[in-house]
Enzyme design. Sequence first.
Site, PDB file in Angstrom:
ATOM      1  N   ARG A 185      60.390 -16.137  22.193  1.00 33.46           N
ATOM      2  CA  ARG A 185      60.339 -16.649  20.828  1.00 33.46           C
ATOM      3  C   ARG A 185      59.135 -17.553  20.567  1.00 33.46           C
ATOM      4  O   ARG A 185      59.204 -18.514  19.790  1.00 33.46           O
ATOM      5  CB  ARG A 185      61.637 -17.394  20.482  1.00 33.46           C
ATOM      6  CG  ARG A 185      62.870 -16.517  20.528  1.00 33.46           C
ATOM      7  CD  ARG A 185      62.798 -15.360  19.539  1.00 33.46           C
ATOM      8  NE  ARG A 185      63.937 -14.476  19.694  1.00 33.46           N
ATOM      9  CZ  ARG A 185      63.959 -13.400  20.482  1.00 33.46           C
ATOM     10  NH1 ARG A 185      62.871 -13.062  21.164  1.00 33.46           N
ATOM     11  NH2 ARG A 185      65.026 -12.651  20.566  1.00 33.46           N
ATOM     12  N   SER A 234      69.448 -16.649  13.583  1.00 36.91           N
ATOM     13  CA  SER A 234      69.654 -17.699  14.578  1.00 36.91           C
ATOM     14  C   SER A 234      68.835 -18.933  14.222  1.00 36.91           C
ATOM     15  O   SER A 234      67.646 -18.833  13.912  1.00 36.91           O
ATOM     16  CB  SER A 234      69.258 -17.199  15.963  1.00 36.91           C
ATOM     17  OG  SER A 234      70.079 -16.122  16.365  1.00 36.91           O
ATOM     18  N   GLU A 308      64.514 -22.474  16.362  1.00 37.63           N
ATOM     19  CA  GLU A 308      63.826 -21.197  16.217  1.00 37.63           C
ATOM     20  C   GLU A 308      63.210 -21.101  14.832  1.00 37.63           C
ATOM     21  O   GLU A 308      62.248 -20.376  14.608  1.00 37.63           O
ATOM     22  CB  GLU A 308      64.813 -20.044  16.450  1.00 37.63           C
ATOM     23  CG  GLU A 308      64.189 -18.672  16.425  1.00 37.63           C
ATOM     24  CD  GLU A 308      65.135 -17.583  16.902  1.00 37.63           C
ATOM     25  OE1 GLU A 308      65.096 -16.494  16.314  1.00 37.63           O
ATOM     26  OE2 GLU A 308      65.892 -17.820  17.852  1.00 37.63           O
TER      27      GLU A 308
END
Length: 317
Positions: A185, A234, A308
């Site tokens: 990520r 998320s 995130e």
Amino acid sequence: MTRGSALLADLALPELPPGAIELRQDEPMRRHTTLRLGGPADLWARPADEASLAALLACCDRAGVPVCFVGGGSNLLVRDGGIRGVVINLGRMTRVWQPDPEGAPEQVEVEAGATTGKLLLAATQWQLGGLEFLGGVPGSVGGGLIMNAGTYLGEFTRVVTEVRSRRRDGSAVRRDHAACGFRYRASDLPADEVACAASLRLWPRPRAEIEAEVASLRERRKQREPSGVDNNGSTFTNPPGEFAGRLIEAAGLKGLRIGAAEVSPVHANWLVIRRDVDEPARAADLLALIGRVREAVQAAHGVTLELEVKVVGEAAQ
């Protein structure tokens, strides 16, 4: 005079072909994020091509105007006070093509403004595998490159051979796969550059197999994730060897709400915006909820959750 009109006058953009850059003054950012939150951007700009983008960046650089790059808005939280300066979106730069469909059909080029769905559809039609993971990834290719977006089926790092960007002064830069520094990520693509396009190397796969795997992924996500609420997917990355959702749920936080912001009762790592409550939808409440969740998980598990989601802009005055 509004912020946007004053900024546009200061920029003194050069003569460009008609329609080269779409400009909107004082544009509400809630129109451009999946959370539907955020105050106004002083100036919202969508260049039609890379030459127009380079010209705009050079003007901003000379004038000392701050620039923010925004993709599909699916991983973005804009504060209620909005964004100062120019917000650049590549939503008109959406080409996906094969430079040599006969000699090297596995090579695919894509502009950063293309949606992940458009890229996946093109690869499926060409019977090229490697992008099946995009069946679970919303947003634009540019944003996906920067955060190495993916699912359990794969990530961008598996298929990217080169990324082409523009620096803040408009100059061009190319990076091969190793220089991109892809990891979970994240990547080493600089925050002060805008990814414009990428080269991908895929591999032959029957269309039926691709469609079956993508359908399975989408069904899995449909069963596990909330629907009917504004969200970014998320909110936190998974800590090494753990799942953020499990830690949040174990801390007893499912259903916790501040204003219209809520820890989803369906999936604890989805912090969502409810529109069916008698509370205004505010970025400030979602940020407060994020802080509450991080504190509770740290206290319960000794783990610091990392966002995130990208947070930009100013708080409301």
